[in-house]
Scaffold this motif. Structure first.
Motif, PDB file in Angstrom:
ATOM      1  N   LYS A 210       0.828  -1.205   0.000  1.00 23.86           N
ATOM      2  CA  LYS A 210       0.000   0.000   0.000  1.00 23.86           C
ATOM      3  C   LYS A 210       0.863   1.257   0.000  1.00 23.86           C
ATOM      4  CE  LYS A 210      -3.243   2.505   3.000  1.00 23.86           C
ATOM      5  NZ  LYS A 210      -4.099   2.420   4.224  1.00 23.86           N
ATOM      6  N   ALA A 211       1.878   1.299   0.847  1.00 18.05           N
ATOM      7  CA  ALA A 211       2.761   2.464   0.924  1.00 18.05           C
ATOM      8  C   ALA A 211       3.479   2.684  -0.407  1.00 18.05           C
ATOM      9  CB  ALA A 211       3.769   2.281   2.055  1.00 18.05           C
ATOM     10  N   PHE A 212       3.900   1.589  -1.042  1.00 18.11           N
ATOM     11  CA  PHE A 212       4.582   1.692  -2.332  1.00 18.11           C
ATOM     12  C   PHE A 212       3.650   2.269  -3.391  1.00 18.11           C
ATOM     13  CE2 PHE A 212       5.667  -0.139  -6.469  1.00 18.11           C
ATOM     14  CZ  PHE A 212       6.995   0.264  -6.600  1.00 18.11           C
ATOM     15  N   LEU A 213       2.407   1.789  -3.438  1.00 16.28           N
ATOM     16  CA  LEU A 213       1.452   2.262  -4.440  1.00 16.28           C
ATOM     17  C   LEU A 213       1.095   3.727  -4.236  1.00 16.28           C
ATOM     18  CD1 LEU A 213      -0.942  -0.842  -4.573  1.00 16.28           C
ATOM     19  CD2 LEU A 213       0.793  -0.196  -6.251  1.00 16.28           C
ATOM     20  N   LEU A 214       0.870   4.124  -2.986  1.00 12.54           N
ATOM     21  CA  LEU A 214       0.511   5.514  -2.702  1.00 12.54           C
ATOM     22  C   LEU A 214       1.664   6.466  -2.994  1.00 12.54           C
ATOM     23  CD1 LEU A 214      -1.520   5.096   0.624  1.00 12.54           C
ATOM     24  CD2 LEU A 214      -2.422   5.566  -1.668  1.00 12.54           C
ATOM     25  N   ALA A 215       2.889   5.965  -2.874  1.00 14.39           N
ATOM     26  CA  ALA A 215       4.066   6.805  -3.103  1.00 14.39           C
ATOM     27  C   ALA A 215       4.373   6.994  -4.587  1.00 14.39           C
ATOM     28  CB  ALA A 215       5.275   6.199  -2.398  1.00 14.39           C
ATOM     29  N   LEU A 216       3.670   6.270  -5.442  1.00 14.57           N
ATOM     30  CA  LEU A 216       3.933   6.403  -6.877  1.00 14.57           C
ATOM     31  C   LEU A 216       3.547   7.779  -7.404  1.00 14.57           C
ATOM     32  CD1 LEU A 216       2.793   2.890  -8.185  1.00 14.57           C
ATOM     33  CD2 LEU A 216       5.127   3.764  -7.984  1.00 14.57           C
ATOM     34  N   GLY A 217       2.614   8.456  -6.739  1.00 14.07           N
ATOM     35  CA  GLY A 217       2.214   9.787  -7.185  1.00 14.07           C
ATOM     36  C   GLY A 217       1.160  10.396  -6.292  1.00 14.07           C
ATOM     37  N   ASP A 218       1.082  11.715  -6.299  1.00 14.67           N
ATOM     38  CA  ASP A 218       0.074  12.414  -5.492  1.00 14.67           C
ATOM     39  C   ASP A 218      -1.340  12.161  -5.997  1.00 14.67           C
ATOM     40  OD1 ASP A 218       2.078  13.480  -3.932  1.00 14.67           O
ATOM     41  OD2 ASP A 218       2.213  15.346  -5.090  1.00 14.67           O
ATOM     42  N   ASP A 219      -1.455  11.638  -7.215  1.00 15.02           N
ATOM     43  CA  ASP A 219      -2.769  11.417  -7.803  1.00 15.02           C
ATOM     44  C   ASP A 219      -3.351  10.049  -7.475  1.00 15.02           C
ATOM     45  OD1 ASP A 219      -0.838  10.093  -9.241  1.00 15.02           O
ATOM     46  OD2 ASP A 219      -1.587  10.657 -11.217  1.00 15.02           O
ATOM     47  N   ASN A 223      -9.375   2.990  -2.651  1.00 17.02           N
ATOM     48  CA  ASN A 223     -10.813   2.767  -2.491  1.00 17.02           C
ATOM     49  C   ASN A 223     -11.031   1.353  -1.968  1.00 17.02           C
ATOM     50  OD1 ASN A 223     -13.571   2.937  -2.593  1.00 17.02           O
ATOM     51  ND2 ASN A 223     -13.743   2.977  -4.814  1.00 17.02           N
ATOM     52  N   VAL A 224     -11.483   1.253  -0.713  1.00 15.72           N
ATOM     53  CA  VAL A 224     -11.719  -0.056  -0.102  1.00 15.72           C
ATOM     54  C   VAL A 224     -13.117  -0.528  -0.472  1.00 15.72           C
ATOM     55  CG1 VAL A 224     -11.820  -1.368   2.049  1.00 15.72           C
ATOM     56  CG2 VAL A 224     -10.192   0.525   1.817  1.00 15.72           C
ATOM     57  N   LEU A 225     -13.185  -1.627  -1.222  1.00 13.74           N
ATOM     58  CA  LEU A 225     -14.449  -2.188  -1.667  1.00 13.74           C
ATOM     59  C   LEU A 225     -14.730  -3.481  -0.910  1.00 13.74           C
ATOM     60  CD1 LEU A 225     -13.681  -1.493  -5.388  1.00 13.74           C
ATOM     61  CD2 LEU A 225     -15.307  -0.236  -4.006  1.00 13.74           C
ATOM     62  N   LYS A 226     -15.767  -4.193  -1.305  1.00 17.14           N
ATOM     63  CA  LYS A 226     -16.120  -5.417  -0.599  1.00 17.14           C
ATOM     64  C   LYS A 226     -15.101  -6.525  -0.846  1.00 17.14           C
ATOM     65  CE  LYS A 226     -19.688  -8.966  -0.137  1.00 17.14           C
ATOM     66  NZ  LYS A 226     -19.511  -9.086   1.310  1.00 17.14           N
ATOM     67  N   GLN A 227     -14.833  -6.835  -2.117  1.00 18.64           N
ATOM     68  CA  GLN A 227     -13.960  -7.962  -2.431  1.00 18.64           C
ATOM     69  C   GLN A 227     -12.497  -7.593  -2.606  1.00 18.64           C
ATOM     70  OE1 GLN A 227     -16.735  -7.281  -4.318  1.00 18.64           O
ATOM     71  NE2 GLN A 227     -18.144  -8.986  -4.004  1.00 18.64           N
ATOM     72  N   TYR A 228     -12.193  -6.334  -2.852  1.00 20.26           N
ATOM     73  CA  TYR A 228     -10.800  -5.941  -3.097  1.00 20.26           C
ATOM     74  C   TYR A 228     -10.591  -4.474  -2.749  1.00 20.26           C
ATOM     75  CZ  TYR A 228     -12.832  -4.163  -7.489  1.00 20.26           C
ATOM     76  OH  TYR A 228     -13.600  -3.503  -8.419  1.00 20.26           O
ATOM     77  N   ILE A 229      -9.336  -4.083  -2.708  1.00 15.12           N
ATOM     78  CA  ILE A 229      -8.957  -2.689  -2.466  1.00 15.12           C
ATOM     79  C   ILE A 229      -8.358  -2.153  -3.754  1.00 15.12           C
ATOM     80  CG2 ILE A 229      -7.521  -1.121  -1.106  1.00 15.12           C
ATOM     81  CD1 ILE A 229      -7.578  -3.276   1.120  1.00 15.12           C
ATOM     82  N   ALA A 230      -8.989  -1.126  -4.312  1.00 22.53           N
ATOM     83  CA  ALA A 230      -8.563  -0.580  -5.599  1.00 22.53           C
ATOM     84  C   ALA A 230      -7.683   0.646  -5.396  1.00 22.53           C
ATOM     85  CB  ALA A 230      -9.781  -0.225  -6.439  1.00 22.53           C
ATOM     86  N   PHE A 231      -6.632   0.740  -6.192  1.00 22.33           N
ATOM     87  CA  PHE A 231      -5.785   1.921  -6.248  1.00 22.33           C
ATOM     88  C   PHE A 231      -5.887   2.465  -7.671  1.00 22.33           C
ATOM     89  CE2 PHE A 231      -4.262  -0.516  -2.744  1.00 22.33           C
ATOM     90  CZ  PHE A 231      -3.847   0.408  -1.798  1.00 22.33           C
ATOM     91  N   ARG A 232      -6.191   3.746  -7.804  1.00 22.34           N
ATOM     92  CA  ARG A 232      -6.397   4.308  -9.122  1.00 22.34           C
ATOM     93  C   ARG A 232      -5.807   5.692  -9.239  1.00 22.34           C
ATOM     94  NH1 ARG A 232     -11.966   5.461  -7.321  1.00 22.34           N
ATOM     95  NH2 ARG A 232     -12.238   7.729  -7.338  1.00 22.34           N
ATOM     96  N   ARG A 233      -5.559   6.068 -10.483  1.00 22.19           N
ATOM     97  CA  ARG A 233      -5.299   7.457 -10.848  1.00 22.19           C
ATOM     98  C   ARG A 233      -6.609   7.938 -11.476  1.00 22.19           C
ATOM     99  NH1 ARG A 233       0.005   7.606 -14.408  1.00 22.19           N
ATOM    100  NH2 ARG A 233       0.138   9.776 -13.739  1.00 22.19           N
ATOM    101  N   ILE A 234      -6.624   8.035 -12.798  1.00 25.78           N
ATOM    102  CA  ILE A 234      -7.897   8.271 -13.468  1.00 25.78           C
ATOM    103  C   ILE A 234      -8.679   6.965 -13.529  1.00 25.78           C
ATOM    104  CG2 ILE A 234      -8.960   8.906 -15.673  1.00 25.78           C
ATOM    105  CD1 ILE A 234      -6.746  10.910 -16.084  1.00 25.78           C
ATOM    106  N   LYS A 235      -7.959   5.860 -13.770  1.00 23.26           N
ATOM    107  CA  LYS A 235      -8.561   4.523 -13.786  1.00 23.26           C
ATOM    108  C   LYS A 235      -7.804   3.617 -12.819  1.00 23.26           C
ATOM    109  CE  LYS A 235      -8.103   4.257 -18.355  1.00 23.26           C
ATOM    110  NZ  LYS A 235      -8.194   3.750 -19.752  1.00 23.26           N
TER     111      LYS A 235
END
Length: 305
Positions: A210-219, A223-235
């Protein structure tokens, strides 16, 4: 958008391309609606959708995203138009008319999608030639999923969309998503429950990913969903599932499996295999070595999203 410049390379020099707003905002709306999924990862539902005589409004563009969340898109037609407040007005209307949207989704995409609409994370997207500092400040004060996009058209063939500000709200709806009647609700655990039940090794590894993904960019947005946790920019660019019973974390990324060497036990082509998250490549992370090997694929997916 003032810090973005686009140049055309030529023999012996470069030419700066001058970006401009379209003369008629409806032209931009039509263009985006025609390519909504490719540009924003959103499936089109309706244009100029009426909210009825009592509410007396029209939603510019209505859609549903990769995570099955309802999306309202509003286009700012002038600098003094308060498009954010207008969009929030429509967002509240939408949450009061769930049955209406569910029926619309069912007619467009079928009962399976309609029964799994994610009401916990409705989104408001505002698209304009530019935003004021007051717009930027306002969205930070509101507990809603709001994204501000600036655009510039550089030629008939070049359109730039820039995510200039985004806020991710805490889930504003607690109602469970509807399920088919033949499913046992009590037997279904959420990704948050699986994570909570995991041992310290899996929890620590998830936090590192999670820390690695969030550090990829300020954008990057989580989003914590039921079956998975999504990390997105525009998509979406990474969707994480946690499997404590087998001691692994799986990440679905948008990397073409044909462009890499598939390694059994680490990567898998899931284009023809059903799965919850978005992405054609599955990465299995069972140890720190797997995580290190996965980083280049995570970066690649981020850059392509």
């Amino acid at each position: 958008m003032g810090d973005i410049k686009l140049f055309k390379l030529g023999d012996g020099g470069v030419t700066e391309l001058e970006g401009k707003s379209v003369a008629v905002e409806k032209t931009l709306q039509t263009l985006i609606e025609r390519h909504l999924e490719a540009m924003l990862g959103i499936r089109f539902l309706a244009t100029e959708y009426s909210t009825g005589k009592t509410h007396s409004g029209r939603i510019d563009t209505l859609g549903i995203d990769e995570n099955n969340a309802p999306v309202i898109i509003e286009y700012k037609r002038s600098t003094n138009e308060n498009v954010i407040n207008q969009g929030l007005y429509y967002l509240d209307w939408l949450l009061d008319h769930k049955a209406e949207l569910t029926l619309l989704v069912m007619k467009k995409y079928g009962i399976d999608v309609a029964e799994n609409i994610n009401w916990s994370s409705p989104r408001l997207l505002c698209i304009a030639g530019g935003f004021t500092k007051y717009d930027m400040h306002a969205v930070q004060q509101i507990n809603r999923n709001i994204e501000l996009y600036s655009y510039k058209q550089f030629s008939e063939e070049l359109l730039l969309l820039d995510l200039v500000n985004a806020t991710t709200a805490q889930n504003i709806e607690t109602d469970e998503v509807q399920r088919p009647s033949n499913q046992n609700k009590s037997s279904e655990k959420t990704v948050s429950e699986y994570l909570q039940q995991s041992d310290s090794e899996i929890k620590n590894r998830f936090e590192s990913i999670k820390a690695f993904l969030l550090a990829l960019g300020d954008d990057v947005q989580e989003n914590v969903l039921k079956q998975y946790i999504a990390f997105r920019r525009i998509k979406n660019f990474a969707c994480i599932e946690v499997h404590p019973q087998v001691g692994k974390i799986t990440v679905f990324v948008k990397v073409n499996p044909d462009t890499i060497e598939i390694k059994p036990g680490f990567t898998r082509d899931v284009r023809k295999i059903g799965h919850f998250g978005t992405g054609d490549l599955e990465i299995t992370i069972s140890n720190d070595e797997h995580f290190e090997r996965a980083k280049s694929l995570l970066i690649k997916s981020y850059e392509m999203s």
